[in-house]
Design a protein around this motif. Sequence first.
Motif, PDB file in Angstrom:
ATOM      1  N   ASP A  49       2.386   3.112   5.084  1.00 28.88           N
ATOM      2  CA  ASP A  49       2.912   2.058   5.949  1.00 28.88           C
ATOM      3  C   ASP A  49       1.981   0.847   5.873  1.00 28.88           C
ATOM      4  OD1 ASP A  49       3.696   0.360   7.983  1.00 28.88           O
ATOM      5  OD2 ASP A  49       4.004   1.939   9.458  1.00 28.88           O
ATOM      6  N   ALA A  50       2.389  -0.164   5.155  1.00 28.86           N
ATOM      7  CA  ALA A  50       1.522  -1.321   4.907  1.00 28.86           C
ATOM      8  C   ALA A  50       1.170  -2.092   6.177  1.00 28.86           C
ATOM      9  CB  ALA A  50       2.189  -2.265   3.902  1.00 28.86           C
ATOM     10  N   ARG A  52       0.428  -0.673   9.100  1.00 29.06           N
ATOM     11  CA  ARG A  52      -0.550   0.078   9.899  1.00 29.06           C
ATOM     12  C   ARG A  52      -1.645   0.733   9.069  1.00 29.06           C
ATOM     13  NH1 ARG A  52       3.097   3.179  14.507  1.00 29.06           N
ATOM     14  NH2 ARG A  52       4.094   1.319  15.369  1.00 29.06           N
ATOM     15  N   SER A  53      -1.453   0.827   7.781  1.00 31.76           N
ATOM     16  CA  SER A  53      -2.438   1.484   6.922  1.00 31.76           C
ATOM     17  C   SER A  53      -3.162   0.458   6.066  1.00 31.76           C
ATOM     18  CB  SER A  53      -1.757   2.523   6.033  1.00 31.76           C
ATOM     19  OG  SER A  53      -2.657   3.028   5.074  1.00 31.76           O
ATOM     20  N   PHE A  54      -4.455   0.346   6.255  1.00 32.18           N
ATOM     21  CA  PHE A  54      -5.262  -0.593   5.480  1.00 32.18           C
ATOM     22  C   PHE A  54      -5.269  -0.227   4.004  1.00 32.18           C
ATOM     23  CE2 PHE A  54      -9.678  -1.646   3.956  1.00 32.18           C
ATOM     24  CZ  PHE A  54      -9.471  -2.999   3.838  1.00 32.18           C
ATOM     25  N   LEU A  55      -5.147   1.059   3.704  1.00 32.50           N
ATOM     26  CA  LEU A  55      -5.216   1.532   2.324  1.00 32.50           C
ATOM     27  C   LEU A  55      -3.860   2.055   1.847  1.00 32.50           C
ATOM     28  CD1 LEU A  55      -8.670   3.339   2.551  1.00 32.50           C
ATOM     29  CD2 LEU A  55      -8.187   1.119   1.517  1.00 32.50           C
ATOM     30  N   ALA A  56      -2.794   1.389   2.243  1.00 39.00           N
ATOM     31  CA  ALA A  56      -1.446   1.827   1.887  1.00 39.00           C
ATOM     32  C   ALA A  56      -1.240   1.880   0.375  1.00 39.00           C
ATOM     33  CB  ALA A  56      -0.410   0.911   2.527  1.00 39.00           C
ATOM     34  N   ALA A  57      -1.759   0.901  -0.347  1.00 35.88           N
ATOM     35  CA  ALA A  57      -1.584   0.875  -1.805  1.00 35.88           C
ATOM     36  C   ALA A  57      -2.289   2.064  -2.452  1.00 35.88           C
ATOM     37  CB  ALA A  57      -2.122  -0.433  -2.373  1.00 35.88           C
ATOM     38  N   GLU A  58      -3.513   2.359  -2.020  1.00 30.16           N
ATOM     39  CA  GLU A  58      -4.248   3.499  -2.561  1.00 30.16           C
ATOM     40  C   GLU A  58      -3.559   4.813  -2.215  1.00 30.16           C
ATOM     41  OE1 GLU A  58      -5.431   0.941  -1.087  1.00 30.16           O
ATOM     42  OE2 GLU A  58      -7.306   0.232  -1.985  1.00 30.16           O
ATOM     43  N   ALA A  59      -2.946   4.863  -1.023  1.00 35.27           N
ATOM     44  CA  ALA A  59      -2.284   6.086  -0.572  1.00 35.27           C
ATOM     45  C   ALA A  59      -1.097   6.459  -1.448  1.00 35.27           C
ATOM     46  CB  ALA A  59      -1.830   5.925   0.876  1.00 35.27           C
ATOM     47  N   GLU A 244      -2.842  -5.812  12.414  1.00 34.97           N
ATOM     48  CA  GLU A 244      -2.953  -4.510  13.081  1.00 34.97           C
ATOM     49  C   GLU A 244      -3.567  -3.451  12.175  1.00 34.97           C
ATOM     50  OE1 GLU A 244      -0.071  -1.304  15.461  1.00 34.97           O
ATOM     51  OE2 GLU A 244       0.799  -3.009  14.380  1.00 34.97           O
ATOM     52  N   ARG A 245      -3.286  -3.520  10.869  1.00 38.56           N
ATOM     53  CA  ARG A 245      -3.790  -2.499   9.955  1.00 38.56           C
ATOM     54  C   ARG A 245      -5.319  -2.483   9.876  1.00 38.56           C
ATOM     55  NH1 ARG A 245      -1.660  -6.548   6.848  1.00 38.56           N
ATOM     56  NH2 ARG A 245      -3.085  -7.629   5.423  1.00 38.56           N
ATOM     57  N   LEU A 246      -5.968  -3.549  10.364  1.00 36.10           N
ATOM     58  CA  LEU A 246      -7.424  -3.604  10.351  1.00 36.10           C
ATOM     59  C   LEU A 246      -8.047  -3.019  11.619  1.00 36.10           C
ATOM     60  CD1 LEU A 246      -8.085  -7.178   8.899  1.00 36.10           C
ATOM     61  CD2 LEU A 246      -7.966  -5.003   7.674  1.00 36.10           C
ATOM     62  N   THR A 247      -7.238  -2.847  12.657  1.00 38.03           N
ATOM     63  CA  THR A 247      -7.797  -2.422  13.947  1.00 38.03           C
ATOM     64  C   THR A 247      -7.139  -1.189  14.539  1.00 38.03           C
ATOM     65  OG1 THR A 247      -6.284  -3.900  15.168  1.00 38.03           O
ATOM     66  CG2 THR A 247      -8.431  -4.799  14.526  1.00 38.03           C
ATOM     67  N   VAL A 248      -6.070  -0.706  13.942  1.00 37.59           N
ATOM     68  CA  VAL A 248      -5.371   0.441  14.528  1.00 37.59           C
ATOM     69  C   VAL A 248      -6.218   1.704  14.452  1.00 37.59           C
ATOM     70  CG1 VAL A 248      -4.164   1.152  12.412  1.00 37.59           C
ATOM     71  CG2 VAL A 248      -3.126   1.597  14.651  1.00 37.59           C
TER      72      VAL A 248
END
Length: 270
Positions: A49-50, A52-59, A244-248
């Motif tokens: 989930d881009a 909420r997830s900072f590393l969505a691409a890596e995931a 949000e992806r940086l602080t969630v």
Amino acid sequence: MMLLVASVAGAASAAAAPKVVSINACTDQLLLTLADPDQILGLSPYARDADRSFLAAEAARFPQLSGEAEEVLMLKPDIVVGGRYTKRATRELLKQMGQRVAEFDSVKTIDEAKAQILQMADLLGHPERAGAAIARIDAAVTRAKQAASNTRLTVLPLARRGWVSGRDSLISALLDTVGLGNAASGLGLQRGGFASLEAVVALRPDFLLISEDSDFAEDEGRAFVLHPALQRFYPPSKRITVPERLTVCGGPMLADALDRLTEELIRVER
């Protein structure tokens, strides 16, 4: 002979590195940062989930799981990592089946985030990797403090539908770290809660902190932040944007969150 012994020891250490499944979005981030790729058997349903997830691409390189216990057990991981508030039934079933489950709390301070980085690095067998991630956060803290004004400005963290992050939150800890005050205390919100448009306007904090700077209201939740009354008192020069992806989650991405906060403090009018 010594080289041969060292080589054998290194191979044994690599072979012993635990295989891990994550069933929580925040433990996904820690795992992706600190694990070897071949240690990751699967990630949570929200890993890609881009927003909420900072590393969505890596995931995207790893299997995305449903989070159900049966699916996890089929992978036969050495350790399952998840949040303490991840579905309790799933966690309990995994434990009953003899699965080792490591639970991580939601973090509310930078120190708690650092402690979790250390905890995950130890679980993975890579304690040395925690130091680099923590050093990045410490360096970002120093840069952010240098950017903050000597005057303690107030910031109201405002999200969809008027949700305000209270004093007892990671957002508030980040603001405190750089010398800014969370204006939520003026609304009587310690842990967070919803505030009316009238209450926000009457409070008059120095800045709003929002998660996106788009001027498009795709629904009523987003429309609250874009209400004409708020736009009048808080144009872009009075809005600090931190995605949000940086602080969630509290993890290595806090360094990026602090750097973004630094950039915004330099940009806005004070």
